[in-house]
Design a protein around this motif. Structure first.
Motif, PDB file in Angstrom:
ATOM      1  N   LYS A 102       0.883  -1.330   0.023  1.00 26.93           N
ATOM      2  CA  LYS A 102      -0.021  -0.117   0.018  1.00 26.93           C
ATOM      3  C   LYS A 102       0.932   1.172  -0.033  1.00 26.93           C
ATOM      4  CE  LYS A 102      -4.001   0.577   2.145  1.00 26.93           C
ATOM      5  NZ  LYS A 102      -5.153   0.450   3.249  1.00 26.93           N
ATOM      6  N   MET A 103       1.987   1.280   0.651  1.00 30.20           N
ATOM      7  CA  MET A 103       2.887   2.491   0.847  1.00 30.20           C
ATOM      8  C   MET A 103       3.707   2.714  -0.413  1.00 30.20           C
ATOM      9  SD  MET A 103       2.518   3.760   3.811  1.00 30.20           S
ATOM     10  CE  MET A 103       0.634   3.329   3.493  1.00 30.20           C
ATOM     11  N   TYR A 104       3.995   1.443  -1.103  1.00 25.37           N
ATOM     12  CA  TYR A 104       4.471   1.643  -2.429  1.00 25.37           C
ATOM     13  C   TYR A 104       3.653   2.023  -3.520  1.00 25.37           C
ATOM     14  CZ  TYR A 104       7.332   0.209  -6.561  1.00 25.37           C
ATOM     15  OH  TYR A 104       7.890   0.253  -7.652  1.00 25.37           O
ATOM     16  N   GLU A 105       2.355   1.782  -3.665  1.00 23.91           N
ATOM     17  CA  GLU A 105       1.079   2.439  -4.569  1.00 23.91           C
ATOM     18  C   GLU A 105       1.043   3.629  -4.257  1.00 23.91           C
ATOM     19  OE1 GLU A 105      -2.195  -0.510  -3.772  1.00 23.91           O
ATOM     20  OE2 GLU A 105      -0.794  -2.074  -4.336  1.00 23.91           O
ATOM     21  N   LYS A 106       1.112   4.106  -2.934  1.00 25.91           N
ATOM     22  CA  LYS A 106       0.910   5.664  -2.463  1.00 25.91           C
ATOM     23  C   LYS A 106       2.001   6.390  -2.815  1.00 25.91           C
ATOM     24  CE  LYS A 106      -2.654   5.227   1.196  1.00 25.91           C
ATOM     25  NZ  LYS A 106      -3.219   5.726   2.204  1.00 25.91           N
ATOM     26  N   GLY A 107       2.843   5.737  -3.337  1.00 22.92           N
ATOM     27  CA  GLY A 107       4.404   6.483  -3.911  1.00 22.92           C
ATOM     28  C   GLY A 107       5.315   6.852  -2.516  1.00 22.92           C
ATOM     29  N   ALA A 108       5.209   6.140  -1.885  1.00 20.32           N
ATOM     30  CA  ALA A 108       6.637   6.191  -0.634  1.00 20.32           C
ATOM     31  C   ALA A 108       7.988   5.925  -1.351  1.00 20.32           C
ATOM     32  CB  ALA A 108       6.486   5.440   0.641  1.00 20.32           C
TER      33      ALA A 108
END
Length: 149
Positions: A102-108
């Protein structure tokens, strides 16, 4: 690392974690300055009060904070035009694959699981700064998203 001095921002409600982070930076003798905020509301208020030219070079963001958590902060950061390119490294005790995805998808930019040992903390901070700067602070492919000490 190519830059002379890195301005880091740490958003974490755990005072001990903040102290260890600062101590690790001091022992690494890296060219950095560190600002800390203790929750997501403070983080977003801080980011709102500085001009885009004075943004931190990297935000280390804890996920589990009071008032506003790291998930909410990352979402807001990526939605604001003046903040959307701010490199955000998730710095959390959790290493749940669903949360990481989820963090990867949100752009972290990267994801670090907080190590329990001080030596590993120093190593992972040093790795994060080196790898992030070599990668021009851009998000890598998913397989390289989690940084290990």
């Amino acid at each position: 690392m190519s830059k002379q001095n890195y301005n880091l921002l740490l958003a974490d409600d755990d005072e001990d974690d903040c102290a260890f982070f600062k101590e690790a930076l001091d022992e690494l003798s890296l060219p950095v300055s560190l600002t800390t905020v203790n929750d997501g509301v403070q983080l977003m208020d801080f980011l709102a009060t500085i001009s885009s030219g004075d943004l931190p070079d990297i935000l280390f963001l804890d996920l589990n904070m009071p008032r506003k958590n790291g998930h909410e902060c990352l979402t807001e950061i990526r939605e604001k035009e003046e903040l959307k390119n701010l490199p955000v490294i998730i710095f959390s005790t959790s290493l749940d694959n669903e949360i990481v995805d989820k963090m990867y998808e949100k752009g972290a930019t990267y994801y670090i699981r907080k190590p329990g040992e001080f030596a590993k903390l120093k190593k992972v901070i040093e790795n994060a700064l080196t790898i992030a700067s070599q990668n021009d602070f851009k998000q890598p492919i998913r397989e390289q998203f989690i940084l290990q000490p």
